[in-house]
Design a protein around this motif. Structure first.
Motif, mmCIF file in Angstrom:
data_model
loop_
_atom_site.group_PDB
_atom_site.id
_atom_site.type_symbol
_atom_site.label_atom_id
_atom_site.label_comp_id
_atom_site.label_asym_id
_atom_site.label_seq_id
_atom_site.Cartn_x
_atom_site.Cartn_y
_atom_site.Cartn_z
ATOM 1 N N LEU A 6 0.839 -1.198 0.000
ATOM 2 C CA LEU A 6 0.000 0.000 0.000
ATOM 3 C C LEU A 6 0.874 1.248 0.000
ATOM 4 O O LEU A 6 1.783 1.385 0.826
ATOM 5 N N LEU A 7 0.594 2.166 -0.914
ATOM 6 C CA LEU A 7 1.224 3.480 -0.935
ATOM 7 C C LEU A 7 0.209 4.511 -0.460
ATOM 8 O O LEU A 7 -0.902 4.584 -1.000
ATOM 9 N N VAL A 8 0.582 5.285 0.555
ATOM 10 C CA VAL A 8 -0.280 6.360 1.052
ATOM 11 C C VAL A 8 0.437 7.685 0.836
ATOM 12 O O VAL A 8 1.496 7.925 1.434
ATOM 13 N N ILE A 9 -0.112 8.516 -0.030
ATOM 14 C CA ILE A 9 0.397 9.874 -0.168
ATOM 15 C C ILE A 9 -0.228 10.695 0.955
ATOM 16 O O ILE A 9 -1.447 10.767 1.086
ATOM 17 N N GLY A 10 0.619 11.281 1.798
ATOM 18 C CA GLY A 10 0.106 11.993 2.965
ATOM 19 C C GLY A 10 -0.064 11.088 4.174
ATOM 20 O O GLY A 10 -0.954 11.296 4.993
ATOM 21 N N GLY A 11 0.814 10.087 4.298
ATOM 22 C CA GLY A 11 0.686 9.118 5.386
ATOM 23 C C GLY A 11 1.043 9.647 6.759
ATOM 24 O O GLY A 11 0.777 8.981 7.759
ATOM 25 N N THR A 12 1.631 10.847 6.832
ATOM 26 C CA THR A 12 1.932 11.433 8.145
ATOM 27 C C THR A 12 0.841 12.411 8.584
ATOM 28 O O THR A 12 0.945 13.033 9.631
ATOM 29 N N GLY A 13 -0.202 12.547 7.770
ATOM 30 C CA GLY A 13 -1.307 13.435 8.123
ATOM 31 C C GLY A 13 -2.306 12.776 9.052
ATOM 32 O O GLY A 13 -2.146 11.627 9.467
ATOM 33 N N PHE A 14 -3.364 13.501 9.355
ATOM 34 C CA PHE A 14 -4.370 13.040 10.314
ATOM 35 C C PHE A 14 -5.029 11.732 9.878
ATOM 36 O O PHE A 14 -4.951 10.708 10.569
ATOM 37 N N ILE A 15 -5.669 11.735 8.713
ATOM 38 C CA ILE A 15 -6.335 10.516 8.248
ATOM 39 C C ILE A 15 -5.296 9.479 7.836
ATOM 40 O O ILE A 15 -5.455 8.279 8.090
ATOM 41 N N GLY A 16 -4.204 9.925 7.217
ATOM 42 C CA GLY A 16 -3.184 9.008 6.724
ATOM 43 C C GLY A 16 -2.584 8.120 7.791
ATOM 44 O O GLY A 16 -2.438 6.907 7.591
ATOM 45 N N HIS A 17 -2.271 8.691 8.944
ATOM 46 C CA HIS A 17 -1.646 7.850 9.982
ATOM 47 C C HIS A 17 -2.659 6.902 10.617
ATOM 48 O O HIS A 17 -2.314 5.789 11.007
ATOM 49 N N HIS A 18 -3.929 7.320 10.683
ATOM 50 C CA HIS A 18 -4.965 6.396 11.165
ATOM 51 C C HIS A 18 -5.136 5.235 10.182
ATOM 52 O O HIS A 18 -5.328 4.081 10.595
ATOM 53 N N LEU A 19 -5.061 5.528 8.897
ATOM 54 C CA LEU A 19 -5.155 4.483 7.873
ATOM 55 C C LEU A 19 -3.993 3.505 7.996
ATOM 56 O O LEU A 19 -4.188 2.276 7.978
ATOM 57 N N LEU A 20 -2.782 4.019 8.133
ATOM 58 C CA LEU A 20 -1.601 3.149 8.244
ATOM 59 C C LEU A 20 -1.662 2.294 9.513
ATOM 60 O O LEU A 20 -1.284 1.116 9.490
ATOM 61 N N LYS A 21 -2.140 2.859 10.608
ATOM 62 C CA LYS A 21 -2.279 2.072 11.852
ATOM 63 C C LYS A 21 -3.250 0.919 11.654
ATOM 64 O O LYS A 21 -3.027 -0.189 12.162
ATOM 65 N N SER A 22 -4.318 1.170 10.921
ATOM 66 C CA SER A 22 -5.303 0.121 10.672
ATOM 67 C C SER A 22 -4.729 -0.967 9.771
ATOM 68 O O SER A 22 -4.923 -2.165 10.014
ATOM 69 N N VAL A 23 -3.991 -0.570 8.733
ATOM 70 C CA VAL A 23 -3.409 -1.530 7.793
ATOM 71 C C VAL A 23 -2.268 -2.313 8.437
ATOM 72 O O VAL A 23 -2.007 -3.470 8.072
ATOM 73 N N GLN A 24 -1.616 -1.712 9.416
ATOM 74 C CA GLN A 24 -0.518 -2.383 10.135
ATOM 75 C C GLN A 24 -0.968 -3.741 10.678
ATOM 76 O O GLN A 24 -0.211 -4.714 10.661
#
Length: 305
Positions: A6-24
């Motif tokens: 998964l590539l997240v553009i803006g992964g250090t932002g508000f929604i982005g980091h919540h998304l990455l935590k969920s995918v983790q």
């Protein structure tokens, strides 16, 4: 079986980091692109963090030649400034960066490209806003979002590109940037401060961040989503004044001064979503009640005072 990437553009932002935590929790490979490194609170283990400017085509080509299964574009930032006050840079940040990305990323393994749109694309359209309305951008930011939506729809029609645009209304929750509306109100109430607000007559649509992330993840795996624009929201209008009063009640403090701040020129006073398409295509709707989401959010700011 290959591990999805998964590539997240803006992964250090508000929604982005919540998304990455969920995918983790899924054990996927994860790559984030942003201008700045993650703060300590937004750092997610096992993410490859890349830092560069997406408007620089050379840097995009240099850094994003890998195969990705899924891409979620949360890049850019919300700003309502006029074109004459620097609006061109907003258009470049959102639309030029998107073009740079789509010229570079390989399509061989790409199953889904999720573009994060905005309710601002609707401009002054009547509520409840639904996806078949003609967009009415009223700022360079919303223009760039509309251009991105149409660009991806064109690519889907002409090149079978697996794009979906999720048009978010107001996502809120723990860890949101302090300059945004709800964190400012929460901070003001927790400090028992006197603070100015508008008269608060605007009707808005608030969606808790966990529900928004769940919608994004659902979009990655539902084939019928491809090629669509889909509203992601609660579908329930709430006035700004009611939100402020809820926060005052839940914190037991705060002294808002209603009417001290003028409404924005051209501001839509009724911006809330028809979410029937999300229910039909994604089998999704928000499940976090407003009081529950606000309590979780307030508790987070209390713990991070």
């Amino acid at each position: 079986m290959n591990t999805p990437h998964l590539l997240v553009i803006g992964g250090t932002g508000f929604i982005g980091h919540h998304l990455l935590k969920s995918v983790q929790q899924k054990g996927w490979q994860m790559t984030s692109v942003s201008l700045n490194p993650p703060t300590e609170e937004r750092f997610v283990d096992c993410v490859r963090y890349l830092r560069f400017d997406m408007t620089d085509q050379t840097l995009v080509k240099k850094n994003l030649s890998d195969d990705f299964d899924y891409v979620v574009n949360l890049g850019g930032y919300i700003n309502h400034q006029l074109f004459l006050n620097g609006g061109r840079s907003l258009i470049e940040t959102h639309f030029t960066a998107l073009q740079n990305l789509l010229e570079v990323i390989p399509r061989g393994k790409l199953k889904r490209f999720v573009q994060i749109g905005s309710s601002d694309e609707y401009g002054n359209a009547s509520a409840p806003q639904h996806e078949t309305l003609r967009e009415q951008p009223i700022s360079p930011y919303s223009l760039a979002k509309v251009a991105s939506t149409h660009f991806l729809q064109m690519l889907h029609l002409t090149e079978n590109f697996p794009a979906v645009t999720l048009r978010l209304f107001l996502t809120y929750g723990p860890g949101q940037d302090t300059g945004r509306f709800l964190p400012q109100i929460i901070r003001g109430c927790l400090d028992d401060a006197t603070f100015p607000t508008s008269a608060g007559e605007q009707l808005r649509d608030f969606c808790y961040v966990d529900d928004t992330v769940r919608a994004i993840l659902q979009t990655l795996v539902v084939p019928e989503a491809v090629g669509n624009v889909i509203n992601i929201a609660s579908g329930e209008p709430v006035s700004i004044r009611e939100m402020i009063e809820k926060i005052c009640s839940l914190t037991g403090s705060g002294k808002p001064l209603y009417g001290e701040i003028n409404y924005r020129p051209g501001e839509n006073m009724t911006l809330y979503a028809n979410i029937s398409k999300a229910k039909r295509i994604l089998n999704w709707e928000s499940t976090t009640k407003l009081d529950e989401g606000l309590k979780k959010t307030i508790d987070w700011y209390k713990a991070h005072a």
